[in-house]
Scaffold this motif. Structure first.
Motif, PDB file in Angstrom:
ATOM      1  N   GLY A 134       0.782  -1.238   0.000  1.00 17.90           N
ATOM      2  CA  GLY A 134       0.000   0.000   0.000  1.00 17.90           C
ATOM      3  C   GLY A 134       0.806   1.275   0.000  1.00 17.90           C
ATOM      4  N   ASN A 135       2.075   1.194  -0.273  1.00 15.89           N
ATOM      5  CA  ASN A 135       2.937   2.375  -0.235  1.00 15.89           C
ATOM      6  C   ASN A 135       2.767   3.207  -1.511  1.00 15.89           C
ATOM      7  OD1 ASN A 135       4.893   4.273   0.241  1.00 15.89           O
ATOM      8  ND2 ASN A 135       6.618   2.905  -0.188  1.00 15.89           N
ATOM      9  N   LEU A 136       2.152   4.376  -1.376  1.00 10.30           N
ATOM     10  CA  LEU A 136       1.931   5.272  -2.504  1.00 10.30           C
ATOM     11  C   LEU A 136       2.804   6.520  -2.430  1.00 10.30           C
ATOM     12  CD1 LEU A 136      -1.979   5.108  -2.734  1.00 10.30           C
ATOM     13  CD2 LEU A 136      -0.302   3.741  -3.986  1.00 10.30           C
TER      14      LEU A 136
ATOM     15  N   ILE B  77      -6.985   0.450 -11.197  1.00 13.19           N
ATOM     16  CA  ILE B  77      -6.508  -0.702 -10.416  1.00 13.19           C
ATOM     17  C   ILE B  77      -7.075  -1.969 -11.049  1.00 13.19           C
ATOM     18  CG2 ILE B  77      -6.332  -1.734  -8.124  1.00 13.19           C
ATOM     19  CD1 ILE B  77      -6.956   0.979  -6.929  1.00 13.19           C
ATOM     20  N   PRO B  78      -6.265  -2.711 -11.808  1.00 18.92           N
ATOM     21  CA  PRO B  78      -6.768  -3.897 -12.518  1.00 18.92           C
ATOM     22  C   PRO B  78      -6.765  -5.172 -11.673  1.00 18.92           C
ATOM     23  CG  PRO B  78      -4.520  -3.447 -13.185  1.00 18.92           C
ATOM     24  CD  PRO B  78      -4.896  -2.358 -12.233  1.00 18.92           C
ATOM     25  N   SER B  79      -6.416  -5.081 -10.399  1.00 15.67           N
ATOM     26  CA  SER B  79      -6.286  -6.277  -9.555  1.00 15.67           C
ATOM     27  C   SER B  79      -7.643  -6.757  -9.048  1.00 15.67           C
ATOM     28  CB  SER B  79      -5.381  -5.982  -8.360  1.00 15.67           C
ATOM     29  OG  SER B  79      -5.320  -7.101  -7.495  1.00 15.67           O
ATOM     30  N   THR B  80      -7.703  -8.075  -8.763  1.00 15.15           N
ATOM     31  CA  THR B  80      -8.867  -8.670  -8.103  1.00 15.15           C
ATOM     32  C   THR B  80      -8.455  -9.387  -6.816  1.00 15.15           C
ATOM     33  OG1 THR B  80      -8.631 -10.674  -9.456  1.00 15.15           O
ATOM     34  CG2 THR B  80     -10.133  -8.972 -10.271  1.00 15.15           C
ATOM     35  N   LYS B  81      -7.226  -9.166  -6.352  1.00 20.04           N
ATOM     36  CA  LYS B  81      -6.712  -9.827  -5.148  1.00 20.04           C
ATOM     37  C   LYS B  81      -7.194  -9.090  -3.904  1.00 20.04           C
ATOM     38  CE  LYS B  81      -4.273 -12.655  -7.717  1.00 20.04           C
ATOM     39  NZ  LYS B  81      -4.692 -14.069  -7.873  1.00 20.04           N
ATOM     40  N   GLN B  82      -7.857  -9.811  -3.016  1.00 24.54           N
ATOM     41  CA  GLN B  82      -8.467  -9.180  -1.840  1.00 24.54           C
ATOM     42  C   GLN B  82      -7.445  -8.468  -0.973  1.00 24.54           C
ATOM     43  OE1 GLN B  82     -10.987 -11.717   0.513  1.00 24.54           O
ATOM     44  NE2 GLN B  82     -11.248 -10.213   2.138  1.00 24.54           N
TER      45      GLN B  82
ATOM     46  N   LEU C 135      -6.533   0.326  -1.372  1.00 28.11           N
ATOM     47  CA  LEU C 135      -7.664   1.235  -1.316  1.00 28.11           C
ATOM     48  C   LEU C 135      -7.667   2.058  -0.028  1.00 28.11           C
ATOM     49  CD1 LEU C 135     -10.508  -0.977  -2.840  1.00 28.11           C
ATOM     50  CD2 LEU C 135      -9.318   0.929  -3.918  1.00 28.11           C
ATOM     51  N   ARG C 136      -7.213   1.474   1.078  1.00 31.56           N
ATOM     52  CA  ARG C 136      -7.103   2.244   2.316  1.00 31.56           C
ATOM     53  C   ARG C 136      -6.066   3.349   2.171  1.00 31.56           C
ATOM     54  NH1 ARG C 136      -7.974  -2.714   5.284  1.00 31.56           N
ATOM     55  NH2 ARG C 136      -5.707  -3.015   5.465  1.00 31.56           N
TER      56      ARG C 136
ATOM     57  N   LEU D 251     -16.524   3.137   1.215  1.00 32.98           N
ATOM     58  CA  LEU D 251     -15.140   3.406   0.820  1.00 32.98           C
ATOM     59  C   LEU D 251     -15.062   3.688  -0.679  1.00 32.98           C
ATOM     60  CD1 LEU D 251     -12.058   3.448   1.206  1.00 32.98           C
ATOM     61  CD2 LEU D 251     -12.087   0.942   0.999  1.00 32.98           C
ATOM     62  N   LEU D 252     -15.716   2.871  -1.474  1.00 36.81           N
ATOM     63  CA  LEU D 252     -15.680   3.050  -2.925  1.00 36.81           C
ATOM     64  C   LEU D 252     -16.307   4.385  -3.337  1.00 36.81           C
ATOM     65  CD1 LEU D 252     -16.620  -0.573  -4.020  1.00 36.81           C
ATOM     66  CD2 LEU D 252     -14.345   0.452  -3.950  1.00 36.81           C
ATOM     67  N   GLN D 253     -17.321   4.794  -2.608  1.00 36.78           N
ATOM     68  CA  GLN D 253     -17.963   6.075  -2.915  1.00 36.78           C
ATOM     69  C   GLN D 253     -17.040   7.246  -2.585  1.00 36.78           C
ATOM     70  OE1 GLN D 253     -22.203   6.248  -2.207  1.00 36.78           O
ATOM     71  NE2 GLN D 253     -22.003   8.270  -1.271  1.00 36.78           N
ATOM     72  N   ARG D 254     -16.331   7.153  -1.467  1.00 34.73           N
ATOM     73  CA  ARG D 254     -15.391   8.219  -1.104  1.00 34.73           C
ATOM     74  C   ARG D 254     -14.288   8.360  -2.136  1.00 34.73           C
ATOM     75  NH1 ARG D 254     -15.760   6.016   4.113  1.00 34.73           N
ATOM     76  NH2 ARG D 254     -13.668   5.091   3.967  1.00 34.73           N
TER      77      ARG D 254
END
Length: 395
Positions: free
Chosen positions: A230-232, A249-254, A261-262, A291-294
């Motif tokens: 998660g390092n941006l 973000i093309p990933s589907t990995k939980q 996303l956090r 979260l997705l809405q934010r």
């Protein structure tokens, strides 16, 4: 025909009549009209090749969970497809449905590809699963009527059959649809593609970048970053707090999505953020709408049903009345496809060289492109956005 035939009158011979004799006038017998043969109604045979797995329904046999799911899916699709054909018969069209059990087995699909009853239909729908489609279409090498792949989003390059009609848009067309929306509607200066490093993500990232580069003539800069834990931080200097910063973000990995996303949520406190995600995100319960809405999240979809529309509610009433159960997504897709192809056949469309028109259905619209060696591909996807804790169509 009788009205055009000459009327023949018998002329009586000359006779001597007395003044008291009443002449008898012979009336001509109307000419017999030849019987008019009523033309037989044209019937269009349609072959459905579905994994019903009926051998498991025999006495002493039982369905596995996977086989039962495939059978239920097949029944739902068939019921919707038949209801679509029924709707297409309003103008007098007639159809004959032939159902063949592919058993979800490549060998059985291969065998059905040789079956004259299957091949001689005006329309062939199925099989469902990619391996079955590949085995089935391998037997249909000569130029002939198209074969419809009704539910699989597998890339047509998997099969390389020029007669295939792919109804569900493959992943690359979701990426292309998202890129087109970004280029034409958002028009950002930069787009950041965040990946986890798995090669499968290139199936989405590559066509997205190619389409964006083509539409913007490379005026929109595309920056690809592999994100670790998660390092941006490496992106901070490239972000702008006055315009939308677009992240793909093309990933589907939980695990990757939860952390990344956090981090984006934290970043959104300082910078405007817009996220484009993989179409499968809609199915993930672990992704919370708040979260997705934010994050101003968008996804693409090829099966979003508007349950408030009049057309959808008419279908729901008819389906419940006919089958006494609620329709699934497979039934709705079957209805759209049955109605679409039923109308083509009713209009006398030559299915050897079909002209596949645009169509607006209940679950998706159809817009086909024909690719050499790959057949016809439905490329239409909707752009959805999380609003009011739900997905709303924006294009």
């Amino acid at each position: 025909m009788g009205a055009c035939s000459p009327k023949v009158r018998t002329v009586p011979s000359n006779t001597v009549k007395t003044t008291t004799e009443n002449p008898v006038v012979k009336k001509d017998k109307p000419a017999d009209k030849p019987p008019v043969k009523t033309p037989e109604a044209r019937v269009s045979p349609i072959s459905l090749v579905l994994p019903l797995n009926l051998d498991h329904a025999a006495t002493g046999q039982s369905y596995t969970s996977a086989n039962l799911n495939a059978a239920n899916m097949s029944v739902d699709y068939y019921q919707g497809f038949k209801l679509g054909l029924d709707s297409a018969t309003a103008d007098g069209a007639n159809f004959k449905i032939q159902i063949f059990d592919s058993k979800g087995n490549a060998a059985q699909a291969h065998s059905l590809g040789l079956n004259p009853q299957v091949k001689n239909a005006e329309l062939i729908v199925g099989p469902i699963f990619p391996d079955d489609v590949k085995a089935f279409t391998a037997m249909l090498t000569k130029p002939r009527k198209p074969v419809i792949s009704p539910l699989s989003p597998a890339a047509p390059a998997t099969f390389r059959n020029p007669n295939l009609i792919t109804m569900t848009p493959p992943l690359e067309y979701h990426a292309m649809g998202a890129a087109t929306y970004v280029a034409k509607s958002l028009k950002p200066q930069k787009v950041f593609i965040l990946t986890s490093g798995f090669s499968e993500e290139k199936l989405y990232a590559a066509p997205f970048k190619h389409t964006l580069d083509s539409l913007s003539k490379r005026k929109i800069q595309v920056i690809i970053l592999t994100v670790v834990r998660g390092n941006l931080t490496p992106l901070a200097k490239q972000l702008n707090n006055k315009v939308q910063n677009v992240f793909v973000i093309p990933s589907t990995k939980q695990s990757f999505l939860m952390v990344t996303l956090r981090s984006l949520d934290t970043l959104s406190n300082k910078f405007p953020v817009t996220v484009f995600g993989h179409p499968n995100w809609e199915k993930f319960a672990f992704l919370k709408a708040a979260l997705l809405q934010r994050l101003n999240t968008h996804i693409t979809s090829s099966d979003k049903v508007d349950y408030k529309s009049a057309e959808t509610n008419t279908f729901l009433r008819n389906y419940r009345r006919t089958y006494h159960t609620e329709p699934t997504d497979f039934a709705i897709k079957g209805f759209d496809q049955g109605l679409y192809f039923g109308q083509l056949l009713a209009e006398g469309e030559d299915m050897n060289k079909p002209e596949l028109k645009d169509f607006t259905g209940l679950h998706n619209s159809f817009h086909f492109v024909k690719k050499p060696g790959l057949g016809w591909i439905n490329t239409h996807v909707d752009i959805l956005k999380y609003q009011n804790f739900d997905l709303k169509k924006v294009q």
